[in-house]
Structures are given as structure tokens and as C-alpha cells.
Design an enzyme around this catalytic site. Sequence first.
Site, PDB file in Angstrom:
ATOM      1  N   GLY A  53       0.785  -1.234   0.000  1.00 19.18           N
ATOM      2  CA  GLY A  53       0.000   0.000   0.000  1.00 19.18           C
ATOM      3  C   GLY A  53       0.813   1.279   0.000  1.00 19.18           C
ATOM      4  CG  ASP A 109      -1.020   1.843   3.417  1.00 12.17           C
ATOM      5  OD1 ASP A 109      -0.833   1.532   4.606  1.00 12.17           O
ATOM      6  OD2 ASP A 109      -1.495   1.047   2.582  1.00 12.17           O
ATOM      7  CG  ASP A 112      -7.933   0.187  10.345  1.00 18.71           C
ATOM      8  OD1 ASP A 112      -8.661   0.832  11.117  1.00 18.71           O
ATOM      9  OD2 ASP A 112      -8.351  -0.786   9.695  1.00 18.71           O
ATOM     10  CE  LYS A 140      -9.603   3.271   7.588  1.00 20.21           C
ATOM     11  NZ  LYS A 140     -10.043   1.899   7.270  1.00 20.21           N
ATOM     12  CG  PHE A 161     -12.182  -0.162   2.834  1.00 21.92           C
ATOM     13  CD1 PHE A 161     -11.304  -0.853   3.648  1.00 21.92           C
ATOM     14  CD2 PHE A 161     -12.024  -0.254   1.468  1.00 21.92           C
ATOM     15  CE1 PHE A 161     -10.288  -1.632   3.119  1.00 21.92           C
ATOM     16  CE2 PHE A 161     -11.006  -1.024   0.920  1.00 21.92           C
ATOM     17  CZ  PHE A 161     -10.144  -1.718   1.750  1.00 21.92           C
ATOM     18  CB  VAL A 162      -9.914   5.414   2.030  1.00 27.81           C
ATOM     19  CG1 VAL A 162     -10.893   6.232   2.854  1.00 27.81           C
ATOM     20  CG2 VAL A 162      -8.699   5.037   2.863  1.00 27.81           C
TER      21      VAL A 162
HETATM   22  P1  IMP Z   1      -3.761  -2.000  10.708  1.00 32.68           P
HETATM   23  O1  IMP Z   1      -2.745  -3.107  10.903  1.00 32.68           O
HETATM   24  O2  IMP Z   1      -5.147  -2.405  11.131  1.00 32.68           O
HETATM   25  O3  IMP Z   1      -3.352  -0.674  11.298  1.00 32.68           O
HETATM   26  O4  IMP Z   1      -3.942  -1.830   9.163  1.00 32.68           O
HETATM   27  C1  IMP Z   1      -3.011  -1.265   8.416  1.00 32.68           C
HETATM   28  C2  IMP Z   1      -3.008  -1.799   7.000  1.00 32.68           C
HETATM   29  O5  IMP Z   1      -4.286  -2.261   6.551  1.00 32.68           O
HETATM   30  C3  IMP Z   1      -2.676  -0.639   6.123  1.00 32.68           C
HETATM   31  O6  IMP Z   1      -1.275  -0.524   5.974  1.00 32.68           O
HETATM   32  C4  IMP Z   1      -3.402  -0.946   4.841  1.00 32.68           C
HETATM   33  O7  IMP Z   1      -2.580  -1.725   4.002  1.00 32.68           O
HETATM   34  C5  IMP Z   1      -4.609  -1.737   5.275  1.00 32.68           C
HETATM   35  N1  IMP Z   1      -5.772  -0.843   5.418  1.00 32.68           N
HETATM   36  C6  IMP Z   1      -6.302  -0.340   6.557  1.00 32.68           C
HETATM   37  N2  IMP Z   1      -7.359   0.457   6.309  1.00 32.68           N
HETATM   38  C7  IMP Z   1      -7.502   0.462   4.964  1.00 32.68           C
HETATM   39  C8  IMP Z   1      -8.427   1.132   4.076  1.00 32.68           C
HETATM   40  O8  IMP Z   1      -9.322   1.888   4.472  1.00 32.68           O
HETATM   41  N3  IMP Z   1      -8.242   0.896   2.757  1.00 32.68           N
HETATM   42  C9  IMP Z   1      -7.266   0.089   2.255  1.00 32.68           C
HETATM   43  N4  IMP Z   1      -6.389  -0.540   3.050  1.00 32.68           N
HETATM   44  C10 IMP Z   1      -6.503  -0.354   4.395  1.00 32.68           C
HETATM   45 MG    MG Z   2      -0.309  -1.354   4.470  1.00 32.03          MG
END
Ligand code: IMP
Ligand code: MG
Length: 191
Positions: A53, A109, A112, A140, A161-162
Amino acid sequence: MHDDIAEVLISTEMLQARVAELGACITEHYRDAAEQTTDGKHEGVTLITILSGSIVFLSDLIRHLPIRMNLGLITVSSYPGPAITSQGTRVEDVSLPDVRNRRVLIVDDILDTGGTLRAVQKLLGEAGAADVRTVVLLRKQSKAPADVPVEYVGFDVDDHFVVGYGLDYDGHYRNLPFIGTLKPSVLGEAK
Ligand code: IMP
Ligand code: MG
């Protein structure tokens, strides 16, 4: 492809302006690495990118970082296939230069749940990196956990979700030059 977008949240112009600002802030922190010396006094910075990403963000950001640097790559999967909620973090591939005692900047990127960055920060700490800092293009904010430090944030976004500018849904939309949301009909029955 553009027909699948419900709303453009962050335009190309906004992305370009903010990436330039982030580049200036980051360069300021690493200003002793700003001169491209080869005399061994300035060790520079290792940028660790989380694939896939972050590739678009990384490629724009590094052109605003006039500092001595090298790159490392880590592949982490948390949204396999058509998932739109985190399915747990899995480190799939690591291609790192030696980061022992190096200053490291993680480039991601979007923050979340924080599972991805928590795993990568831990991995780099265990590899002996010094001064580990993190930049994310998007956060987020409603979910971002307090135990995952992030020094630089491009934009705070609501819990949508983006896609676009590197971010995908089921492997698609990474090449959109803006950040947007998808129409509900495209997301279908995704979880
Ligand atoms: P986390 O481990 O939950 O913080 O998620 C992080 C990873 O999930 C990011 O680096 C993205 O690759 C993917 N991700 C999280 N939210 C989104 C979204 O809204 N769109 C697309 N990919 C996302
Ligand atoms: Mg990622």
C-alpha cells in the site's frame, strides 16, 4: 474505475501539498543527514516501507527528502482479498539492510488498528535499530491505538474504507491519483 468511487476525500493537489510538507518536517529532523556526504560521518537514514500500500506515498515522499538514505521492504498482510476489516497481521516477507544502530523511518499508508505498525516497530527494535520513527499518510483516528507511536501523519480520516494513491480493495484501485471511498455496490458483501 472512477465510476466505482463514491466520494473523493483527498484530491491529488491536497496529497501533493501535504507530502511536500511532510518531507520538509522529516528533513528537518534528519538535517544532519541532509548533506550527501560519503566520508562516513553521516550514516543517513534507513526508510522501511510496508508493501504494497505504501509504494505510491514512498515514491512521492522520497523526492522531498534530500537526505542520505537507503531502503528496506517489509510485506505485511492484514486485509487479504476482499476484506475491508483487519483479519490480523501477518508479516509475509522481509528484505532489510542491516539496521543495527541505524536511524530508521517506517513509511506506511494508513494506521487503522495499529497491528501492522506494532509488528513492524517490534521487529525493527529487535533488529537493533536506533531512533525508530514512523510516518503514515492516513490515520483512522477513532481507532489509532495509544501504544503505537507515529511521529508524522498526513491526514486524519473518518473510519471509512478508502482506496487510491496506493491503497487497494481486493488488489484494485491503487493507481487512482486521489483518496476516495467506494460505492456500496462495489463493496458488495465484503467484510
Ligand atoms: P492496521 O494493521 O489495522 O493498522 O492496518 C493497516 C493496513 O491495513 C494498512 O497498511 C493498509 O494496508 C490496510 N488498510 C487499513 N485500512 C484500509 C483502508 O481503508 N483501505 C485500504 N487498506 C486499508
Ligand atoms: Mg499497508
